[in-house]
Design a protein around this motif. Structure first.
Motif, short mmCIF file in Angstrom:
data_model
loop_
_atom_site.label_atom_id
_atom_site.label_comp_id
_atom_site.label_asym_id
_atom_site.label_seq_id
_atom_site.Cartn_x
_atom_site.Cartn_y
_atom_site.Cartn_z
N LYS A 57 -18.35 -38.89 68.71
CA LYS A 57 -18.54 -37.45 68.76
C LYS A 57 -18.09 -36.90 67.41
O LYS A 57 -17.24 -37.50 66.73
N THR A 58 -18.60 -35.75 66.99
CA THR A 58 -18.21 -35.22 65.69
C THR A 58 -17.90 -33.72 65.77
O THR A 58 -18.34 -33.03 66.68
N LEU A 59 -17.14 -33.28 64.78
CA LEU A 59 -16.76 -31.87 64.67
C LEU A 59 -16.64 -31.52 63.20
O LEU A 59 -15.89 -32.17 62.46
N GLN A 60 -17.38 -30.51 62.77
CA GLN A 60 -17.23 -30.05 61.39
C GLN A 60 -15.99 -29.16 61.33
O GLN A 60 -15.87 -28.17 62.05
N MET A 61 -15.06 -29.53 60.46
CA MET A 61 -13.76 -28.86 60.41
C MET A 61 -13.19 -28.97 59.01
O MET A 61 -13.15 -30.06 58.43
N ASP A 62 -12.75 -27.86 58.47
CA ASP A 62 -12.12 -27.82 57.15
C ASP A 62 -10.68 -27.39 57.34
O ASP A 62 -10.40 -26.24 57.72
N VAL A 63 -9.73 -28.30 57.12
CA VAL A 63 -8.32 -27.99 57.38
C VAL A 63 -7.78 -26.92 56.43
O VAL A 63 -6.72 -26.34 56.69
N SER A 64 -8.50 -26.66 55.33
CA SER A 64 -8.04 -25.63 54.40
C SER A 64 -8.50 -24.24 54.82
O SER A 64 -8.26 -23.25 54.12
N SER A 65 -9.16 -24.13 55.97
CA SER A 65 -9.57 -22.82 56.49
C SER A 65 -8.35 -21.98 56.83
O SER A 65 -7.23 -22.49 56.99
N ASP A 66 -8.56 -20.67 56.98
CA ASP A 66 -7.45 -19.78 57.36
C ASP A 66 -7.00 -20.10 58.78
O ASP A 66 -7.75 -20.68 59.58
N PRO A 67 -5.76 -19.75 59.14
CA PRO A 67 -5.22 -20.09 60.46
C PRO A 67 -6.05 -19.58 61.63
O PRO A 67 -6.17 -20.26 62.66
N GLU A 68 -6.64 -18.40 61.50
CA GLU A 68 -7.45 -17.86 62.59
C GLU A 68 -8.67 -18.75 62.86
O GLU A 68 -9.01 -19.01 64.02
N THR A 69 -9.32 -19.22 61.79
CA THR A 69 -10.48 -20.10 61.95
C THR A 69 -10.06 -21.43 62.56
O THR A 69 -10.74 -21.96 63.46
N LEU A 70 -8.94 -21.97 62.11
CA LEU A 70 -8.45 -23.23 62.67
C LEU A 70 -8.15 -23.08 64.16
O LEU A 70 -8.48 -23.96 64.96
N LYS A 71 -7.53 -21.97 64.52
CA LYS A 71 -7.17 -21.75 65.93
C LYS A 71 -8.44 -21.66 66.80
O LYS A 71 -8.49 -22.24 67.90
N LYS A 72 -9.45 -20.98 66.32
CA LYS A 72 -10.71 -20.89 67.07
C LYS A 72 -11.34 -22.28 67.23
O LYS A 72 -11.87 -22.62 68.30
N THR A 73 -11.26 -23.09 66.18
CA THR A 73 -11.81 -24.44 66.24
C THR A 73 -11.08 -25.28 67.28
O THR A 73 -11.70 -25.98 68.09
N VAL A 74 -9.75 -25.22 67.26
CA VAL A 74 -8.95 -25.99 68.22
C VAL A 74 -9.22 -25.52 69.64
O VAL A 74 -9.42 -26.33 70.55
N ASP A 75 -9.23 -24.22 69.85
CA ASP A 75 -9.46 -23.68 71.21
C ASP A 75 -10.83 -24.09 71.74
O ASP A 75 -10.96 -24.49 72.91
N SER A 76 -11.86 -24.01 70.90
CA SER A 76 -13.20 -24.40 71.32
C SER A 76 -13.27 -25.89 71.65
O SER A 76 -13.94 -26.31 72.60
#
Length: 255
Positions: A57-76
């Motif tokens: 399975k895959t997920l496009q994710m950039d760890v250098s994103s702002d915290p709000e974007t990271l939180k949305k990614t984790v929650d989803s």
């Protein structure tokens, strides 16, 4: 806490899985006899597509994103994969800095963010989920990848070494904080390993004479994860780690 093998994990997220150690571990863990679901996360869509073709399975994710974007990614992600019970944090960048010359402060900041701040932020975002699993009697795993340079710094990559030392210290203390839960905190401490991390710096030819082949390193690391070691290391990093452990330097204050 008794050693717990990665074999019990049902769903493993590997962040930084589009190259190097992260990619190799994602593929190796997907082949474990327990056949966990493995989610490979990273920035490069072409690399993710390749991993999809290998049944990950895959997920496009950039760890250098702002915290709000990271939180949305984790929650989803947790909505889609509620059984996720392990996260390996492999993302990292490395620059050379010479303080005898002009230093790029933006590179300094980015290195600290990707290698330390973002990792800690992501761990904090997963904690409510992992503590919920713990309350239900289920084991879970937080597995940051640090470096042998966290224990013995490299002067040419002094900021990288410092960022990994910070993450190593954080990981040690986090393990103590969670010792009465079923959240297992494991630190992977690689030596110099074959990786394209060094291509950008033009040091691949020089370092290839000394590094551990990626296939060999991956086998040793998966073996350590299956044994439930709290420090998974090999090569020169394992030698340095042994010195630290004998001197009590990997023990938190008061233990």
């Amino acid at each position: 806490m008794a050693p717990v093998s990665i074999d019990v994990a049902k769903c493993v997220l590997v962040i930084g899985a589009t190259s190097g150690i992260g990619r190799a571990l994602a593929l190796a863990i997907s082949e474990l006899p327990s056949r966990p679901t493995v989610i490979a996360a990273g920035r490069r869509q072409d690399r993710l597509k390749e991993l999809e073709e290998k049944n990950l399975k895959t997920l496009q994710m950039d760890v250098s994103s702002d915290p709000e974007t990271l939180k949305k990614t984790v929650d989803s992600l947790l909505v889609k994969y509620p059984n996720l019970d392990a996260v390996i944090l492999s993302s990292g960048i490395q620059y050379q800095h010479d303080f005898n010359k002009d230093v790029d402060i933006n590179q300094i900041a980015r290195e600290i963010n990707v290698n330390y701040t973002a990792v800690v932020s992501i761990i904090s975002m997963f904690m409510p989920h992992f503590l919920k699993l713990s309350a239900e009697g289920r084991s879970s795993f937080i597995i940051p990848i640090t470096s042998g340079l966290a224990l013995m710094p490299g002067p040419g990559v002094l900021n990288y070494s410092a960022s990994k030392a910070a993450l190593s210290s954080f990981t040690t203390s986090l393990r103590v904080q969670l010792e009465n839960t079923k959240v297992n905190v494991i630190e992977i401490i690689p030596p110099l390993v074959e990786s394209e991390l060094h291509d950008e710096q033009g040091t691949t030819e020089k370092l290839s004479k000394f590094w551990m082949p990626l296939d060999e390193y991956t086998e040793l690391t998966v073996d350590g994860l299956r044994k439930g070691d709290i420090h998974v290391s090999s090569g020169h990093a394992a030698t340095v780690l042994e010195r630290y452990e004998k001197a009590g330097l990997k023990k938190p204050f008061g233990s």
